[in-house]
Design an enzyme around this catalytic site. Structure first.
Site, PDB file in Angstrom:
ATOM      1  N   ASP A   1      -3.440   7.692   8.244  1.00 31.62           N
ATOM      2  CA  ASP A   1      -4.275   6.787   9.029  1.00 31.62           C
ATOM      3  C   ASP A   1      -3.353   6.038   9.995  1.00 31.62           C
ATOM      4  O   ASP A   1      -2.227   6.479  10.222  1.00 31.62           O
ATOM      5  CB  ASP A   1      -5.108   5.856   8.120  1.00 31.62           C
ATOM      6  CG  ASP A   1      -4.240   4.933   7.273  1.00 31.62           C
ATOM      7  OD1 ASP A   1      -3.016   4.821   7.546  1.00 31.62           O
ATOM      8  OD2 ASP A   1      -4.777   4.317   6.337  1.00 31.62           O
TER       9      ASP A   1
ATOM     10  N   HIS B   1      -0.438   4.477   7.366  1.00 30.14           N
ATOM     11  CA  HIS B   1       0.153   5.083   6.171  1.00 30.14           C
ATOM     12  C   HIS B   1       0.569   6.527   6.367  1.00 30.14           C
ATOM     13  O   HIS B   1      -0.164   7.304   6.992  1.00 30.14           O
ATOM     14  CB  HIS B   1      -0.854   4.995   5.018  1.00 30.14           C
ATOM     15  CG  HIS B   1      -1.266   3.594   4.714  1.00 30.14           C
ATOM     16  ND1 HIS B   1      -2.494   3.087   5.044  1.00 30.14           N
ATOM     17  CD2 HIS B   1      -0.579   2.573   4.150  1.00 30.14           C
ATOM     18  CE1 HIS B   1      -2.564   1.810   4.678  1.00 30.14           C
ATOM     19  NE2 HIS B   1      -1.406   1.479   4.142  1.00 30.14           N
TER      20      HIS B   1
ATOM     21  N   SER C   1       0.809  -1.223   0.000  1.00 30.56           N
ATOM     22  CA  SER C   1       0.000   0.000   0.000  1.00 30.56           C
ATOM     23  C   SER C   1       0.842   1.274   0.000  1.00 30.56           C
ATOM     24  O   SER C   1       0.329   2.342  -0.332  1.00 30.56           O
ATOM     25  CB  SER C   1      -0.916  -0.001   1.226  1.00 30.56           C
ATOM     26  OG  SER C   1      -0.156  -0.174   2.407  1.00 30.56           O
TER      27      SER C   1
END
Ligand SMILES: *[C@@H]1O[C@H](CO)[C@@H](O)[C@H](O)[C@H]1NC(C)=O
Ligand SMILES: *[C@@H]1O[C@H](CO)[C@@H](O)[C@H](O)[C@H]1NC(C)=O
Ligand SMILES: *[C@@H]1O[C@H](CO)[C@@H](O)[C@H](O)[C@H]1NC(C)=O
Ligand SMILES: *[C@@H]1O[C@H](CO)[C@@H](O)[C@H](O)[C@H]1NC(C)=O
Length: 363
Positions: free
Chosen positions: A326, A329, A39
């Site tokens: 978040d 990340h 991610s």
């Protein structure tokens, strides 16, 4: 107006057009850039997968030119976007999910949220594209390049000149080894043995990538996962402010990654692998505006997609002061800082044996 005046105006127009064209057509520092990872670099490959590990909803993408639907796990651009900019690509590298036609000659992004070196990593979130599957997707890209260029020799020589970056391993800890309820690895392996098994599998994957023509390959180590807000929430903090045992586990892997990179360079002819040290890059450095180091900017979900932003909730407004968007990340500004130091090392420990700006200059 006199005709000589017309000539002058015509001449100025031509010169300024020429300058504009040469600016638009400025060549990137490498002809192509292929991105493998999780991610940290995913730019939409998970959008159409059946998974809760996706980020194509508000407040993700709040600062991205095309808004939340792009699928990046941050408020704006991610690390791969900034690297592509530093290498002077005019456009973002397209995700494999949608990349078609001649644009793939400039590179493809295979990144997939929650993916790992190991195939089972992240399965609890749903589908994801593991490193092995990303390598299969790269084979598809190579076939497409062969058919566009209609010349296998030319395709090979192009693939030799590209930059490749690999950001893998985070989820093999976060969404595998550290979750004994759902994954058996911590019952099967001691932390030392797991690091060993993981590094061996990674070694095979990096050799496969070399076999597909990759020569200039920047491999990130695993950063301080024990400092992620999600891990301190679950495990509590040690005096360091982080979860020490997690950082110690990850260190075992990183300690094996460095000699692995050195070995690949020794054993594979023409290989130029380099080790990008996220641990070094994220601890101390040039002055920046960060004031919040351990809390996320958005309101995170406690149910589905635990630790990701809660859909529809307004995030913090001072996003350039936060490291984390978040619970997992980095924010866009943190991504920029990491990309800059991967490209131009600030400390000697940031990259080994060279940073990305040096890597792409090698012949
Ligand atoms: C294929 O590409 C190579 C390398 O670029 C070139 O030398 C060769 O002439 C090309 N062959 C054909 C048939 O175009
Ligand atoms: C970190 O915290 C855990 C849980 O409180 C504790 O068991 C452990 O000994 C601590 N480790 C260090 C290095 O302080
Ligand atoms: C490189 O070659 C040496 C000697 O043959 C071998 O011991 C080592 O395992 C190889 N390393 C890798 C990563 O292939
Ligand atoms: C990476 O950075 C950390 C922290 O600065 C350092 O302890 C470690 O030795 C570095 N690793 C390499 C391979 O340079």
């Amino acid at each position: 107006m006199s005709s000589s005046g017309n000539v002058v105006i015509w001449f100025i127009l031509m010169v300024s057009m020429f300058i504009m064209i040469s600016m638009v057509e400025g060549e990137p520092q490498v002809p192509c850039y292929f991105i493998f990872g999780d991610s940290v670099v995913d730019n939409g490959n998970n959008n159409d997968l059946i998974t809760t590990a996706k980020a194509n909803y508000f407040p993700y993408g709040i600062d991205f030119p095309t808004g939340p639907e792009n699928g990046r796990f941050t408020n704006g651009r991610n690390k791969a976007d900034f690297l592509a900019e530093l290498i002077e690509f005019d456009n973002f590298i397209p995700p494999f999910a949608t990349a078609r036609g001649p644009e793939i000659l400039k590179g493809v992004n295979y990144g997939s949220g929650v993916a790992g070196i190991r195939d089972e990593t992240g399965y609890r979130w749903g589908d994801r594209i593991s490193m092995n599957r990303q390598l299969l997707n790269h084979q598809v890209t190579i076939l497409r390049i062969n058919s566009i260029l209609r010349n296998v020799t030319a395709a090979k020589s192009l693939l030799n000149k590209c930059l490749y970056t690999v950001d893998m391993g985070n989820n093999d800890y976060l969404n595998n080894y550290l979750q004994p309820k759902y994954y058996p690895t911590s019952l099967l392996y001691t932390p030392e043995k797991f690091a060993d098994v993981l590094a061996q599998q990674f070694s095979r994957q990096l050799k496969t990538l070399y076999g597909y023509g990759a020569r200039k390959v920047a491999v990130s180590n695993i950063g301080l996962l024990g400092c992620l807000p999600e891990e301190t929430r679950v495990f509590g903090r040690n005096a360091s402010g982080c979860v020490d045992f997690i950082n110690n586990y990850v260190q075992l892997f990183n300690d094996k990654l460095k000699p692995l990179i050195d070995d690949l360079n020794t054993n594979l002819s023409g290989a130029r692998f380099t080790y990008i040290n996220i641990t070094s890059i994220s601890s101390g450095g040039p002055a920046n505006d960060f004031t919040v180091f351990d809390k996320p900017c958005c309101i995170v979900s406690d149910t589905i997609a635990k630790g990701q932003c809660q859909e529809g909730e307004i995030p913090c407004s001072n996003r350039n002061q936060y490291i984390f968007y978040d619970n997992f990340h980095p924010t866009e500004v943190a991504n920029l800082a990491t990309a800059k130091r991967s490209y131009n090392a600030f400390l000697p420990t940031d990259a080994h044996p060279m940073d990305i700006s040096q890597l792409i200059q090698t012949q």
